[in-house]
Write a protein that holds these residues in place. Sequence first.
Motif, mmCIF file in Angstrom:
data_model
loop_
_atom_site.group_PDB
_atom_site.id
_atom_site.type_symbol
_atom_site.label_atom_id
_atom_site.label_comp_id
_atom_site.label_asym_id
_atom_site.label_seq_id
_atom_site.Cartn_x
_atom_site.Cartn_y
_atom_site.Cartn_z
ATOM 1 N N ARG A 105 8.153 -3.446 -13.845
ATOM 2 C CA ARG A 105 8.785 -4.334 -12.871
ATOM 3 C C ARG A 105 8.893 -5.748 -13.432
ATOM 4 N NH1 ARG A 105 8.687 -4.011 -6.828
ATOM 5 N NH2 ARG A 105 8.948 -6.092 -5.967
ATOM 6 N N ILE A 106 10.058 -6.353 -13.210
ATOM 7 C CA ILE A 106 10.338 -7.716 -13.672
ATOM 8 C C ILE A 106 10.873 -8.524 -12.496
ATOM 9 C CG2 ILE A 106 11.705 -9.135 -15.259
ATOM 10 C CD1 ILE A 106 12.066 -6.534 -16.956
ATOM 11 N N GLU A 107 10.298 -9.684 -12.275
ATOM 12 C CA GLU A 107 10.802 -10.593 -11.242
ATOM 13 C C GLU A 107 11.068 -11.954 -11.872
ATOM 14 O OE1 GLU A 107 9.386 -12.942 -7.166
ATOM 15 O OE2 GLU A 107 8.324 -11.114 -7.795
ATOM 16 N N VAL A 108 12.259 -12.480 -11.648
ATOM 17 C CA VAL A 108 12.651 -13.776 -12.204
ATOM 18 C C VAL A 108 13.109 -14.680 -11.069
ATOM 19 C CG1 VAL A 108 14.058 -14.970 -13.926
ATOM 20 C CG2 VAL A 108 13.482 -12.559 -14.260
ATOM 21 N N ARG A 109 12.622 -15.924 -11.079
ATOM 22 C CA ARG A 109 13.060 -16.912 -10.089
ATOM 23 C C ARG A 109 13.758 -18.057 -10.809
ATOM 24 N NH1 ARG A 109 7.653 -17.201 -6.166
ATOM 25 N NH2 ARG A 109 7.513 -14.929 -5.820
#
Length: 385
Positions: free
Chosen positions: A81-85
């Motif tokens: 899982r990858i989350e970018v803001r």
Amino acid sequence: MYITYLHLKNWRNFRDAEIHFAPRSYLIGPNAVGKSNLLDVFRFLRDVCKPSGGGLQKAVEDRGGVSKLRCLHARKDPEVRIEVRFSDRIDDSSSSWRYVLGFRLEGKGAQRLLVSTEEVWQGDQRLLSRPDPADKKDLQLLTETHLEQTRTNAEFRNLSDFFGGITYLHLVPQLLKYGDKISGNRLEDDPFGQGFLERIAKCTERTRNARLRKMNKALKAAVPQFKELRFKKDDNTGRPHLEALYEHHRPNAGWQREDDFSDGTLRLLGIMWTLQEGDSLLLIEEPELSLHQSVVEQIPLLMNSIQREMKQRRQIIVSTHSEALLSNKGIDSKGVIVLESNKEGTNVRLVTEEEEKGLDAGFSIAEVVLPQTRPKNVEQLGLWK
């Protein structure tokens, strides 16, 4: 847009890591701790968004499949899982956009790679949440992200464009010098600079000359006896070349082509040109290689001075082992990201309060933080028989 935050779960070295990014971020840590793997997260997202020949399936396949991407310490939860803001302004840490991508093997039958999570948020508004009813009805839809499909990403195409524009630089001078003699295909996106001269040739003459003039000034300070840099095409083959004039007792006798340049000069040329080449996220791996310590010390200031003249300043993430580079006291401690190995993979942290006290006292990152990344028992290496 600028990346402010990254959350990784089960990505290579990182079982669970949260990273905050600054306009200029420096990744430091011992060998094999995951600096290159961290940079590869952004290259992976770029590959997912390629307009042709890209997509999630190929991006994973090019990296050896899910088994090579998934952290070895992942046990009960197999999802990567990858989350970018993102922020719209370089000086704003609040999130204007958020993208989340999770994927895993189906777990039965054909073992398809499926999207397990895909979300897009604009501020507090969620624009996309997958799996949705259509995905549940037809699981084949989950073999692709909406990010990579122009028919489904209209509301957030700026994210796809951002990822697709990411630049990675790790110029290998030998590939540039001996490109004609080295067999094999050039890698997509040319991360190692084999097509560096062709990129310069494609630039308009006005822009090219303006960039070379700026590079001239820097080279005069960094390279002994250097006088002038110019672009020229071969009269017979039409191939592009860079030529440098060095001081010599005979007029015009000191012109040299790029295959006569030192490795350090070629790497410095690649860094300076790329810094002027666009406004997307720039990933630079170990810029200190082949360069003299006194030149390496000035790389942070070089990046800042070039970016000040750009219409839009680009975000830069640098991986480095260099004591010389980190001795530059102009580096903002908020942009230093420390990677440390532990039993559960790699831990990521920012500068601690105690380290900040040392920096406030006038010491550099190289003196205060870099020693904390020194491998334990490294002295044993010299006792090997």
